[in-house]
Design a protein around this motif. Structure first.
Motif, PDB file in Angstrom:
ATOM      1  N   VAL A  78       0.851  -1.189   0.000  1.00  0.00           N
ATOM      2  CA  VAL A  78       0.000   0.000   0.000  1.00  0.00           C
ATOM      3  C   VAL A  78       0.887   1.240   0.000  1.00  0.00           C
ATOM      4  O   VAL A  78       1.574   1.519   0.983  1.00  0.00           O
ATOM      5  CB  VAL A  78      -0.938   0.021   1.227  1.00  0.00           C
ATOM      6  N   LYS A  79       0.874   1.947  -1.119  1.00  0.00           N
ATOM      7  CA  LYS A  79       1.653   3.182  -1.252  1.00  0.00           C
ATOM      8  C   LYS A  79       0.795   4.332  -1.766  1.00  0.00           C
ATOM      9  O   LYS A  79       0.778   5.406  -1.198  1.00  0.00           O
ATOM     10  CB  LYS A  79       2.840   2.972  -2.215  1.00  0.00           C
ATOM     11  N   THR A  80       0.115   4.106  -2.860  1.00  0.00           N
ATOM     12  CA  THR A  80      -0.599   5.188  -3.546  1.00  0.00           C
ATOM     13  C   THR A  80      -2.115   5.118  -3.376  1.00  0.00           C
ATOM     14  O   THR A  80      -2.822   5.975  -3.907  1.00  0.00           O
ATOM     15  CB  THR A  80      -0.273   5.169  -5.050  1.00  0.00           C
ATOM     16  N   LEU A  81      -2.610   4.126  -2.647  1.00  0.00           N
ATOM     17  CA  LEU A  81      -4.055   3.977  -2.450  1.00  0.00           C
ATOM     18  C   LEU A  81      -4.509   4.931  -1.345  1.00  0.00           C
ATOM     19  O   LEU A  81      -4.671   4.549  -0.188  1.00  0.00           O
ATOM     20  CB  LEU A  81      -4.394   2.534  -2.106  1.00  0.00           C
ATOM     21  N   HIS A  82      -4.708   6.186  -1.722  1.00  0.00           N
ATOM     22  CA  HIS A  82      -5.026   7.226  -0.745  1.00  0.00           C
ATOM     23  C   HIS A  82      -5.904   8.282  -1.417  1.00  0.00           C
ATOM     24  O   HIS A  82      -5.720   8.587  -2.595  1.00  0.00           O
ATOM     25  CB  HIS A  82      -3.734   7.866  -0.233  1.00  0.00           C
ATOM     26  N   PRO A  83      -6.874   8.864  -0.692  1.00  0.00           N
ATOM     27  CA  PRO A  83      -7.748   9.876  -1.293  1.00  0.00           C
ATOM     28  C   PRO A  83      -7.010  11.077  -1.873  1.00  0.00           C
ATOM     29  O   PRO A  83      -7.482  11.681  -2.850  1.00  0.00           O
ATOM     30  CB  PRO A  83      -8.654  10.298  -0.128  1.00  0.00           C
ATOM     31  N   LYS A  84      -5.877  11.455  -1.293  1.00  0.00           N
ATOM     32  CA  LYS A  84      -5.144  12.600  -1.845  1.00  0.00           C
ATOM     33  C   LYS A  84      -4.584  12.287  -3.224  1.00  0.00           C
ATOM     34  O   LYS A  84      -4.382  13.198  -4.029  1.00  0.00           O
ATOM     35  CB  LYS A  84      -4.019  13.023  -0.897  1.00  0.00           C
ATOM     36  N   ILE A  85      -4.320  11.018  -3.485  1.00  0.00           N
ATOM     37  CA  ILE A  85      -3.857  10.618  -4.812  1.00  0.00           C
ATOM     38  C   ILE A  85      -5.045  10.448  -5.752  1.00  0.00           C
ATOM     39  O   ILE A  85      -5.124  11.081  -6.808  1.00  0.00           O
ATOM     40  CB  ILE A  85      -3.035   9.321  -4.734  1.00  0.00           C
ATOM     41  N   HIS A  86      -5.979   9.622  -5.377  1.00  0.00           N
ATOM     42  CA  HIS A  86      -7.079   9.315  -6.297  1.00  0.00           C
ATOM     43  C   HIS A  86      -8.078  10.465  -6.416  1.00  0.00           C
ATOM     44  O   HIS A  86      -8.678  10.658  -7.483  1.00  0.00           O
ATOM     45  CB  HIS A  86      -7.747   8.007  -5.881  1.00  0.00           C
ATOM     46  N   GLY A  87      -8.239  11.251  -5.353  1.00  0.00           N
ATOM     47  CA  GLY A  87      -9.064  12.441  -5.471  1.00  0.00           C
ATOM     48  C   GLY A  87      -8.449  13.434  -6.447  1.00  0.00           C
ATOM     49  O   GLY A  87      -9.147  14.053  -7.257  1.00  0.00           O
ATOM     50  N   GLY A  88      -7.120  13.574  -6.379  1.00  0.00           N
ATOM     51  CA  GLY A  88      -6.423  14.481  -7.277  1.00  0.00           C
ATOM     52  C   GLY A  88      -6.495  14.052  -8.727  1.00  0.00           C
ATOM     53  O   GLY A  88      -6.481  14.892  -9.636  1.00  0.00           O
ATOM     54  N   ILE A  89      -6.568  12.744  -8.945  1.00  0.00           N
ATOM     55  CA  ILE A  89      -6.655  12.229 -10.314  1.00  0.00           C
ATOM     56  C   ILE A  89      -8.089  12.288 -10.838  1.00  0.00           C
ATOM     57  O   ILE A  89      -8.329  12.676 -11.983  1.00  0.00           O
ATOM     58  CB  ILE A  89      -6.140  10.775 -10.377  1.00  0.00           C
ATOM     59  N   LEU A  90      -9.056  11.930 -10.011  1.00  0.00           N
ATOM     60  CA  LEU A  90     -10.425  11.738 -10.488  1.00  0.00           C
ATOM     61  C   LEU A  90     -11.284  12.996 -10.490  1.00  0.00           C
ATOM     62  O   LEU A  90     -12.368  13.008 -11.087  1.00  0.00           O
ATOM     63  CB  LEU A  90     -11.112  10.659  -9.649  1.00  0.00           C
ATOM     64  N   ALA A  91     -10.831  14.062  -9.855  1.00  0.00           N
ATOM     65  CA  ALA A  91     -11.659  15.268  -9.759  1.00  0.00           C
ATOM     66  C   ALA A  91     -11.906  15.900 -11.125  1.00  0.00           C
ATOM     67  O   ALA A  91     -10.974  16.105 -11.907  1.00  0.00           O
ATOM     68  CB  ALA A  91     -10.987  16.275  -8.836  1.00  0.00           C
ATOM     69  N   LYS A  92     -13.172  16.209 -11.394  1.00  0.00           N
ATOM     70  CA  LYS A  92     -13.528  16.942 -12.611  1.00  0.00           C
ATOM     71  C   LYS A  92     -13.248  18.423 -12.388  1.00  0.00           C
ATOM     72  O   LYS A  92     -13.763  19.027 -11.452  1.00  0.00           O
ATOM     73  CB  LYS A  92     -15.002  16.733 -12.947  1.00  0.00           C
ATOM     74  N   ARG A  93     -12.450  18.998 -13.268  1.00  0.00           N
ATOM     75  CA  ARG A  93     -12.019  20.385 -13.067  1.00  0.00           C
ATOM     76  C   ARG A  93     -13.145  21.389 -13.284  1.00  0.00           C
ATOM     77  O   ARG A  93     -13.069  22.518 -12.797  1.00  0.00           O
ATOM     78  CB  ARG A  93     -10.865  20.722 -14.007  1.00  0.00           C
ATOM     79  N   ASP A  94     -14.186  20.990 -14.024  1.00  0.00           N
ATOM     80  CA  ASP A  94     -15.273  21.924 -14.326  1.00  0.00           C
ATOM     81  C   ASP A  94     -16.510  21.676 -13.471  1.00  0.00           C
ATOM     82  O   ASP A  94     -17.580  22.223 -13.744  1.00  0.00           O
ATOM     83  CB  ASP A  94     -15.639  21.872 -15.809  1.00  0.00           C
ATOM     84  N   GLU A  95     -16.379  20.843 -12.432  1.00  0.00           N
ATOM     85  CA  GLU A  95     -17.536  20.557 -11.560  1.00  0.00           C
ATOM     86  C   GLU A  95     -17.279  21.179 -10.195  1.00  0.00           C
ATOM     87  O   GLU A  95     -16.326  20.795  -9.500  1.00  0.00           O
ATOM     88  CB  GLU A  95     -17.761  19.054 -11.447  1.00  0.00           C
ATOM     89  N   GLN A  96     -18.135  22.114  -9.799  1.00  0.00           N
ATOM     90  CA  GLN A  96     -17.894  22.892  -8.591  1.00  0.00           C
ATOM     91  C   GLN A  96     -17.849  22.020  -7.341  1.00  0.00           C
ATOM     92  O   GLN A  96     -17.041  22.252  -6.440  1.00  0.00           O
ATOM     93  CB  GLN A  96     -18.963  23.971  -8.428  1.00  0.00           C
ATOM     94  N   SER A  97     -18.703  21.019  -7.265  1.00  0.00           N
ATOM     95  CA  SER A  97     -18.704  20.166  -6.070  1.00  0.00           C
ATOM     96  C   SER A  97     -17.384  19.423  -5.923  1.00  0.00           C
ATOM     97  O   SER A  97     -16.902  19.206  -4.802  1.00  0.00           O
ATOM     98  CB  SER A  97     -19.865  19.175  -6.123  1.00  0.00           C
ATOM     99  N   HIS A  98     -16.789  19.040  -7.043  1.00  0.00           N
ATOM    100  CA  HIS A  98     -15.482  18.384  -6.992  1.00  0.00           C
ATOM    101  C   HIS A  98     -14.417  19.371  -6.518  1.00  0.00           C
ATOM    102  O   HIS A  98     -13.551  19.028  -5.700  1.00  0.00           O
ATOM    103  CB  HIS A  98     -15.113  17.834  -8.370  1.00  0.00           C
TER     104      HIS A  98
END
Length: 209
Positions: A78-98
């Motif tokens: 377990v190294k990269t399985l973290h919300p700061k990693i996957h949140g940073g990757i999966l966030a939609k840049r044009d969606e305000q809630s994200h």
């Protein structure tokens, strides 16, 4: 040297583009990293052997564990399985809630993911490889990051093969990061993980049938 690198880089999360580099095949990695950093202003997050290689070249890099505040555990499983990693990757840049979620959780958007996977195929090709050795060369975090970046290809570029590095550098230089290019790299990424999983499945089938 590493501590100095960390002190500098923990302050970088402003408007700079961010690349996450975590590769098994390190061919061409150093020229790519140097170009990203010095030509295009990227800040680098990395882990494991990839971070060690970059640090050895005196390149500014922040380790995943220092960015997330959570250490690598379970012998590196377990190294990269973290919300700061996957949140940073999966966030939609044009969606305000994200964007609101990123702000509230102190997560930075990740713009480029450069990942290729543990060498499972090469491992099982070795003479007398054990079941246990093969299993430990099944990548978990890598495919998760690749699939996340490929899913969010509208906002995140994903590279899974060193052969793509020169092309992406040229695209940045010419400022031609098109949606067509993003879609193409995303398709290659899903193909990469599909072949990887099929290789694992076929090998397991051969051993238990």
């Amino acid at each position: 040297m590493r501590r100095l690198s960390i002190e500098i880089n923990l302050k970088f999360f402003d408007m700079s583009p961010i690349a996450l580099l975590s590769v098994s095949n390190k061919t061409g990695l150093i020229p790519l990293a140097k170009s990203l950093i010095y030509d295009f202003g990227f800040k680098i997050i990395s882990s494991g052997g990839t971070a060690k290689l970059l640090e050895g070249e005196n390149l500014p890099v922040t380790r995943v564990a220092d960015y997330t505040g959570f250490p690598e555990i379970l012998g590196g499983r377990v190294k990269t399985l973290h919300p700061k990693i996957h949140g940073g990757i999966l966030a939609k840049r044009d969606e305000q809630s994200h964007k609101n979620d990123l702000t509230s959780q102190s997560i930075n958007p990740i713009d480029l993911v450069v990942v290729n996977l543990y060498p499972f195929k090469e491992t099982i090709a070795k003479k007398n490889v054990t079941w246990e050795e093969a299993i430990e060369n099944i990548d978990i975090g890598g495919p998760a990051m690749v699939r996340a970046a490929a899913k969010n290809h509208k906002d995140v570029l994903v590279l899974t093969n060193p052969n793509q590095y020169s092309r992406i550098i040229d695209a940045y230089k010419s400022k031609k990061i098109t949606q067509q290019l993003r879609k193409e790299f995303a398709q290659h990424a899903f193909e990469h993980t599909a072949i990887y999983d099929m290789t694992i499945s076929k090998w397991m089938s051969s051993k238990i049938s």
